[in-house]
Design a protein around this motif. Sequence first.
Motif, PDB file in Angstrom:
ATOM      1  N   CYS A 158      38.997  43.434  57.602  1.00 52.67           N
ATOM      2  CA  CYS A 158      39.731  42.718  56.212  1.00 52.67           C
ATOM      3  C   CYS A 158      38.624  42.306  55.282  1.00 52.67           C
ATOM      4  N   TYR A 159      37.188  42.015  55.627  1.00 50.72           N
ATOM      5  CA  TYR A 159      36.346  41.775  54.715  1.00 50.72           C
ATOM      6  C   TYR A 159      35.507  42.956  54.290  1.00 50.72           C
ATOM      7  N   ILE A 160      35.626  44.109  54.976  1.00 40.97           N
ATOM      8  CA  ILE A 160      34.769  45.460  54.237  1.00 40.97           C
ATOM      9  C   ILE A 160      35.752  46.259  53.411  1.00 40.97           C
ATOM     10  N   LYS A 161      34.881  47.022  52.767  1.00 41.24           N
ATOM     11  CA  LYS A 161      35.936  47.998  51.871  1.00 41.24           C
ATOM     12  C   LYS A 161      36.281  48.926  52.701  1.00 41.24           C
ATOM     13  N   PRO A 162      37.854  49.282  52.310  1.00 38.93           N
ATOM     14  CA  PRO A 162      38.345  49.094  51.023  1.00 38.93           C
ATOM     15  C   PRO A 162      39.231  47.883  51.406  1.00 38.93           C
ATOM     16  N   GLY A 163      39.181  47.303  52.664  1.00 42.93           N
ATOM     17  CA  GLY A 163      39.928  45.795  53.046  1.00 42.93           C
ATOM     18  C   GLY A 163      39.826  44.959  51.787  1.00 42.93           C
ATOM     19  N   SER A 164      38.604  44.742  51.522  1.00 44.48           N
ATOM     20  CA  SER A 164      38.210  43.566  50.739  1.00 44.48           C
ATOM     21  C   SER A 164      38.958  43.649  49.233  1.00 44.48           C
ATOM     22  N   THR A 165      38.688  45.162  48.864  1.00 48.79           N
ATOM     23  CA  THR A 165      39.257  45.452  47.738  1.00 48.79           C
ATOM     24  C   THR A 165      40.664  45.194  47.605  1.00 48.79           C
ATOM     25  N   TYR A 166      41.294  45.649  48.756  1.00 48.36           N
ATOM     26  CA  TYR A 166      42.931  45.349  48.690  1.00 48.36           C
ATOM     27  C   TYR A 166      42.876  44.039  48.583  1.00 48.36           C
ATOM     28  N   PHE A 167      42.391  43.065  49.224  1.00 45.74           N
ATOM     29  CA  PHE A 167      43.045  41.679  48.982  1.00 45.74           C
ATOM     30  C   PHE A 167      42.470  41.082  47.612  1.00 45.74           C
ATOM     31  N   ARG A 168      41.413  41.457  47.033  1.00 42.36           N
ATOM     32  CA  ARG A 168      41.279  41.063  45.763  1.00 42.36           C
ATOM     33  C   ARG A 168      42.363  41.700  44.646  1.00 42.36           C
ATOM     34  N   GLU A 169      42.765  42.900  44.968  1.00 37.52           N
ATOM     35  CA  GLU A 169      43.747  43.715  44.175  1.00 37.52           C
ATOM     36  C   GLU A 169      45.174  43.007  44.246  1.00 37.52           C
ATOM     37  N   MET A 170      45.301  42.575  45.230  1.00 40.09           N
ATOM     38  CA  MET A 170      46.562  41.597  45.538  1.00 40.09           C
ATOM     39  C   MET A 170      46.482  40.460  45.071  1.00 40.09           C
ATOM     40  N   GLN A 171      45.361  39.681  44.950  1.00 35.74           N
ATOM     41  CA  GLN A 171      45.329  38.540  44.416  1.00 35.74           C
ATOM     42  C   GLN A 171      45.503  38.557  42.873  1.00 35.74           C
ATOM     43  N   ILE A 172      45.033  39.548  42.248  1.00 36.69           N
ATOM     44  CA  ILE A 172      44.966  39.754  40.739  1.00 36.69           C
ATOM     45  C   ILE A 172      46.334  40.033  40.519  1.00 36.69           C
ATOM     46  N   HIS A 173      47.232  40.932  41.316  1.00 40.76           N
ATOM     47  CA  HIS A 173      48.557  41.362  41.045  1.00 40.76           C
ATOM     48  C   HIS A 173      49.590  40.273  41.159  1.00 40.76           C
ATOM     49  N   LYS A 174      49.088  39.370  42.095  1.00 39.17           N
ATOM     50  CA  LYS A 174      50.188  38.131  42.209  1.00 39.17           C
ATOM     51  C   LYS A 174      50.051  37.198  41.091  1.00 39.17           C
ATOM     52  N   LEU A 175      48.673  37.196  40.561  1.00 31.41           N
ATOM     53  CA  LEU A 175      48.459  36.538  39.174  1.00 31.41           C
ATOM     54  C   LEU A 175      49.166  37.060  38.062  1.00 31.41           C
ATOM     55  N   ARG A 176      49.096  38.252  38.129  1.00 33.41           N
ATOM     56  CA  ARG A 176      49.849  38.916  37.009  1.00 33.41           C
ATOM     57  C   ARG A 176      51.350  38.783  36.746  1.00 33.41           C
ATOM     58  N   LEU A 177      51.786  38.652  38.041  1.00 37.82           N
ATOM     59  CA  LEU A 177      53.297  38.463  38.142  1.00 37.82           C
ATOM     60  C   LEU A 177      53.562  36.825  38.046  1.00 37.82           C
ATOM     61  N   LYS A 178      52.827  36.217  38.116  1.00 38.02           N
ATOM     62  CA  LYS A 178      52.771  34.831  37.696  1.00 38.02           C
ATOM     63  C   LYS A 178      52.625  34.535  36.218  1.00 38.02           C
ATOM     64  N   GLY A 179      52.280  35.605  35.548  1.00 37.04           N
ATOM     65  CA  GLY A 179      51.514  35.568  34.206  1.00 37.04           C
ATOM     66  C   GLY A 179      50.243  34.972  33.696  1.00 37.04           C
ATOM     67  N   LYS A 180      49.714  34.793  34.795  1.00 40.01           N
ATOM     68  CA  LYS A 180      48.369  33.891  34.658  1.00 40.01           C
ATOM     69  C   LYS A 180      47.324  34.598  34.264  1.00 40.01           C
ATOM     70  N   THR A 181      47.122  36.038  34.364  1.00 38.45           N
ATOM     71  CA  THR A 181      46.189  37.092  33.647  1.00 38.45           C
ATOM     72  C   THR A 181      46.662  38.202  33.002  1.00 38.45           C
ATOM     73  N   ASN A 182      45.582  38.845  32.466  1.00 40.92           N
ATOM     74  CA  ASN A 182      46.279  40.190  31.537  1.00 40.92           C
ATOM     75  C   ASN A 182      46.051  41.217  32.714  1.00 40.92           C
TER      76      ASN A 182
END
Length: 182
Positions: A158-182
């Motif tokens: 979970c902490y090495i790539k591509p797992g770490s990238t997936y978690f970062r992308e999911m975090q950004i995705h969730k923020l986008r859904l909440k309208g907190k980032t572009n």
Amino acid sequence: MDNNPPSYSPAPGPESGQPAGTKSPEAPQQIGWAAKLLLAAAVLQFAATIFSVLNIASAGYRAQVRAEIATLGLGGDIESLIDGSIVFATITAIALGIISILLYILIARYITLGATWARLVAGILAIMSLYQLTVLVMPGGIATVLQVLLGIAAVVLCYIKPGSTYFREMQIHKLRLKGKTN
């Protein structure tokens, strides 16, 4: 002539309940492996719990409890104290086993969903599980060693790539859904 009926996949947008351009990131195969390792660790936890209960029910464990009570110099009905200690140890082993199994299953599920908290909790539990290696009783200790190793391997994935990238992308995705980032 095409006999296949047309398929309909609504594009992300207000009608689908998802804002445009917010397709959820796809989990890499590595995250699936991590979840499977955690589920295997849950199975091994079940086995370790059974071995633990069998150890507690053994004559050797009873003798060990008797010796510990004797060193404390407790008076009274020693057999009742031993029986009570064994019942307490059995209930504790079963309860901790059930909690551990449920945690493994829960964390495996949320890791596949890209929940950052699940990855963090899995890491903390993997570090804490190293303590189990100091109190091994064979043959159940083999299941415990394998369980700890599977948990650690899952966390590393979970902490090495591509797992770490997936978690970062999911975090950004969730923020986008909440309208907190572009």
